[in-house]
Design an enzyme around this catalytic site. Structure first.
Site, PDB file in Angstrom:
ATOM      1  N   CYS A 156      -3.406  -4.876  -7.911  1.00  0.00           N
ATOM      2  CA  CYS A 156      -2.989  -3.182  -8.229  1.00  0.00           C
ATOM      3  C   CYS A 156      -3.078  -2.772  -9.419  1.00  0.00           C
ATOM      4  O   CYS A 156      -3.029  -1.447  -9.607  1.00  0.00           O
ATOM      5  CB  CYS A 156      -1.344  -3.022  -7.911  1.00  0.00           C
ATOM      6  SG  CYS A 156      -0.405  -4.181  -8.941  1.00  0.00           S
ATOM      7  N   SER A 164       1.038  -1.184  -0.120  1.00  0.00           N
ATOM      8  CA  SER A 164       0.039   0.103   0.057  1.00  0.00           C
ATOM      9  C   SER A 164       0.802   1.361   0.139  1.00  0.00           C
ATOM     10  O   SER A 164       2.043   0.991   0.323  1.00  0.00           O
ATOM     11  CB  SER A 164      -1.048  -0.026   1.328  1.00  0.00           C
ATOM     12  OG  SER A 164      -0.034   0.059   2.295  1.00  0.00           O
TER      13      SER A 164
HETATM   14  P1  NAD Z   1       0.220  -3.709   2.909  1.00  0.00           P
HETATM   15  O1  NAD Z   1       1.138  -2.388   2.528  1.00  0.00           O
HETATM   16  O2  NAD Z   1      -0.608  -3.733   4.142  1.00  0.00           O
HETATM   17  O3  NAD Z   1       1.444  -4.780   3.155  1.00  0.00           O
HETATM   18  C1  NAD Z   1       2.633  -5.044   2.346  1.00  0.00           C
HETATM   19  C2  NAD Z   1       3.590  -5.492   3.295  1.00  0.00           C
HETATM   20  O4  NAD Z   1       4.032  -4.769   4.231  1.00  0.00           O
HETATM   21  C3  NAD Z   1       3.284  -6.632   3.700  1.00  0.00           C
HETATM   22  O5  NAD Z   1       4.614  -7.640   3.779  1.00  0.00           O
HETATM   23  C4  NAD Z   1       3.153  -6.437   5.513  1.00  0.00           C
HETATM   24  O6  NAD Z   1       3.515  -7.384   6.091  1.00  0.00           O
HETATM   25  C5  NAD Z   1       4.182  -5.249   5.370  1.00  0.00           C
HETATM   26  N1  NAD Z   1       3.381  -4.086   6.197  1.00  0.00           N
HETATM   27  C6  NAD Z   1       2.019  -3.912   6.483  1.00  0.00           C
HETATM   28  N2  NAD Z   1       1.869  -2.998   7.353  1.00  0.00           N
HETATM   29  C7  NAD Z   1       3.127  -2.454   7.716  1.00  0.00           C
HETATM   30  C8  NAD Z   1       3.540  -1.292   8.498  1.00  0.00           C
HETATM   31  N3  NAD Z   1       2.726  -0.475   9.052  1.00  0.00           N
HETATM   32  N4  NAD Z   1       4.900  -1.305   8.596  1.00  0.00           N
HETATM   33  C9  NAD Z   1       5.747  -1.908   8.062  1.00  0.00           C
HETATM   34  N5  NAD Z   1       5.347  -2.990   7.235  1.00  0.00           N
HETATM   35  C10 NAD Z   1       3.862  -3.084   7.041  1.00  0.00           C
HETATM   36  O7  NAD Z   1      -0.394  -4.399   1.567  1.00  0.00           O
HETATM   37  P2  NAD Z   1      -1.262  -5.332   1.467  1.00  0.00           P
HETATM   38  O8  NAD Z   1      -2.703  -5.084   1.836  1.00  0.00           O
HETATM   39  O9  NAD Z   1      -0.491  -6.546   1.808  1.00  0.00           O
HETATM   40  O10 NAD Z   1      -1.546  -5.441  -0.453  1.00  0.00           O
HETATM   41  C11 NAD Z   1      -2.511  -4.675  -0.882  1.00  0.00           C
HETATM   42  C12 NAD Z   1      -1.648  -3.311  -1.399  1.00  0.00           C
HETATM   43  O11 NAD Z   1      -0.551  -3.347  -2.276  1.00  0.00           O
HETATM   44  C13 NAD Z   1      -2.653  -2.595  -2.323  1.00  0.00           C
HETATM   45  O12 NAD Z   1      -2.631  -1.102  -1.788  1.00  0.00           O
HETATM   46  C14 NAD Z   1      -2.149  -2.740  -3.520  1.00  0.00           C
HETATM   47  O13 NAD Z   1      -2.543  -1.492  -4.540  1.00  0.00           O
HETATM   48  C15 NAD Z   1      -0.756  -2.694  -3.302  1.00  0.00           C
HETATM   49  N6  NAD Z   1      -0.048  -3.246  -4.578  1.00  0.00           N
HETATM   50  C16 NAD Z   1       0.782  -2.667  -5.183  1.00  0.00           C
HETATM   51  C17 NAD Z   1       1.326  -3.223  -6.486  1.00  0.00           C
HETATM   52  C18 NAD Z   1       2.217  -2.518  -7.143  1.00  0.00           C
HETATM   53  O14 NAD Z   1       2.774  -3.060  -8.152  1.00  0.00           O
HETATM   54  N7  NAD Z   1       2.137  -1.107  -7.175  1.00  0.00           N
HETATM   55  C19 NAD Z   1       1.088  -4.760  -6.498  1.00  0.00           C
HETATM   56  C20 NAD Z   1       0.431  -5.428  -5.693  1.00  0.00           C
HETATM   57  C21 NAD Z   1      -0.097  -4.751  -4.654  1.00  0.00           C
END
Ligand code: NAD
Length: 497
Positions: free
Chosen positions: A281, A226
């Site tokens: 995404c 995210s």
């Molecule tokens: P997320 O940001 O919640 O988690 C991603 C990673 O970060 C995970 O490994 C998680 O454990 C870690 N994380 C979560 N909260 C954290 C924090 N506060 N501090 C440090 N690390 C933390 O994302 P998600 O819900 O797993 O995935 C969905 C999101 O990913 C959507 O916003 C989507 O658009 C995005 N996404 C983007 C792409 C791209 O290529 N731009 C591709 C796939 C997904």
């Protein structure tokens, strides 16, 4: 109940962290296992193992590295269905979709098999008399990847095959929501002959992520997730002196011109809006109907959406699975009330859609909003669920202005039969990946994937040529082996003659 643990030195490793997370089957809502959460000491151990293995791997010939990658590619093909099943069981996406994600990941390994060509430097003879100049690309050392829940196999495969092919050692921190696929990917790489330490997997949450970001032994971090966390990763990794690429969230627009083939556009909107329950995404979430395209398009999408089969991955007829967690399903459903309250027309309400899944599963049918405007939360927020919003504008310029004013910039697509409109869109649209009559323009593995603005912090995209650039650093060499030229005027700045 399964127990998912870390992978260090080519073996399962329990670590010292005492915390665990629950793993669920989103199609039933039942807990199916637990995953160990790394403590800081566990990240330290994985990095130490990677650092110890790095010099040997870096010195391994390109031919031998390529051989391991070829074997890995073949093992992944052999185990494609098994990995897809692991993905479906923890993420919830239907099997055909999971097979697609594994296949796109394998394509990155195929590109990594060409590392000998990709990593070549440049060479210029006689830049000065009997002086040659050349550049080489060298690996960075230990690098890390942090990945999201929505592509538990493909996104890790965007990163580590290229990094490892280039001679680095890699520590992966996958999503704690669906951790099993990443461990299987690492086991198969070991089976292919990857030396211990070159690929480690540590599970966990923000503790593990911050330990990676602050670790002095990690040279670079790739993140996908995210925008909120991407910004945190970018800032912290930059502060600790690491190279970083942090891919964030998205709000992808699909513009449909009045001259477009409306059936093709409606099919594309449905597949890109609701595939993987909108948890992509590159999902299309804002459909911009230009110059009167709206009425016919909304009707065609409504018909198609009503016929979509929603159910668990174990139902071969199902086209769309559940959402990843109960909390996420409820958050997505809350937008249906919010959008209606803000004045949008709820043409299809997914809460009433039939499903072949169990009552405890996190199912939510596809929803369609019409008459959405840019102030509404259904437009502004990344919903990350099966909700498609239709906005209506009069001209292509208005559509382009709308995309420009959106903070994200991952993908954008246009559907039209007018080459001039397509070209204007391609040139002007404020997004990193463009589709022309293609709804989810995820670049093939020999290009690179990345968005603009709030969808990517950093300058290099992932995989493909940018991936090789990200995981290597350039060294420029100037070399003279001749003693024929007398060194004159020794203290002057050298010039090339
Ligand atoms: P997320 O940001 O919640 O988690 C991603 C990673 O970060 C995970 O490994 C998680 O454990 C870690 N994380 C979560 N909260 C954290 C924090 N506060 N501090 C440090 N690390 C933390 O994302 P998600 O819900 O797993 O995935 C969905 C999101 O990913 C959507 O916003 C989507 O658009 C995005 N996404 C983007 C792409 C791209 O290529 N731009 C591709 C796939 C997904």
């Amino acid at each position: 109940m399964k127990h998912v643990t870390h992978w260090v030195d080519n073996k399962a490793w329990g670590g010292v962290g005492a915390r665990q997370g629950d793993v669920y089957d989103p199609a039933t809502g039942r807990k199916t296992g637990a995953v160990d959460f790394a403590a800081v000491a566990d990240v330290d151990a994985a990095v130490a193992s990677a650092a110890a293995a790095f010099p040997g791997w870096r010195a391994t010939s390109l031919a031998r590295r390529t051989e391991v990658l070829y074997r890995y590619r073949n093992l992944l093909v052999e185990h494609r269905a098994e990995i897809a099943e692991l993905v479906s069981a923890e993420h919830g996406k239907v099997l055909s979709d999971a097979v697609g994600e594994v296949s796109r990941g394998i394509e990155v390994v195929e590109v990594a098999c060409g590392i000998a060509q990709l990593i070549k430097g440049e060479h210029s003879e006689n830049v000065s008399t009997r002086v040659d100049a050349y550049s080489v690309r060298q690996p960075l050392g230990v690098v890390a990847g942090i990945t999201p829940f929505n592509f538990p196999a493909m996104v890790p495969l965007w990163m580590f095959p290229i990094a490892i092919a280039a001679g680095n050692a890699f520590v992966l921190k996958p999503s704690e929501k669906d951790p099993s696929a990443s461990v299987r990917l690492a086991e198969l790489f070991a089976e292919a002959g990857l030396p211990p330490g070159i690929l480690g997997v540590v599970h966990g949450d923000a503790v593990a992520v911050d330990a990676i970001l602050e670790h002095p032994g990690i040279a670079a971090v790739s993140f996908v997730g995210s925008t909120f966390v991407a910004r945190h990763v970018y800032e912290l990794a930059a502060r600790t002196g690491k190279r970083v690429q942090a891919l964030g969230g998205a709000k992808n627009h699909m513009v449909v011109m009045a001259d477009a083939d409306m059936d093709a556009a409606a099919d594309a909107a449905v597949s890109a809006g609701y595939g993987s329950a909108g948890e992509r995404c590159m999902a299309v979430s804002a459909l911009v109907a230009v110059g009167g395209a709206g009425d016919v398009l909304v009707e065609k999408i409504r018909e198609r959406v009503s016929a979509l089969k929603v159910g668990p991955a174990t139902d071969p007829e199902a086209e769309m699975g559940p959402l990843v967690t109960a909390a996420h399903r409820d958050r997505v459903a809350s937008y249906l009330d919010a959008g209606a309250a803000e004045g949008a027309s709820l043409v299809v309400d997914g809460r009433t859609h039939p499903t072949s899944g169990e009552a405890g599963g996190y199912f939510l049918g596809p929803s369609l909003f019409d008459d959405v405007t840019t102030e509404m939360s259904v437009y502004r927020d990344e919903i990350f669920g099966p909700v498609l919003s239709v906005l209506r504008v009069d001209t292509l310029d208005e559509a382009l202005a709308l995309i420009r004013s959106n903070p994200y910039g991952n993908g954008a697509a246009i559907f039209t039969n007018d080459g001039r409109a397509a070209r204007t869109f391609e040139q002007e649209a404020e997004a990193g990946m463009i589709g022309i009559n293609v709804p989810i323009p995820v670049p093939v593995a020999y290009y690179s994937f990345g968005g603009w603005n709030a969808s990517l912090f950093g300058d290099l995209h992932v995989y493909g040529p940018d991936g090789v650039r990200f995981y290597t650093r350039t060294k420029a060499v100037t070399s003279r082996w001749s003693r024929d030229e007398p060194v004159t005027n020794a203290l002057a700045f050298p010039t090339n003659r």
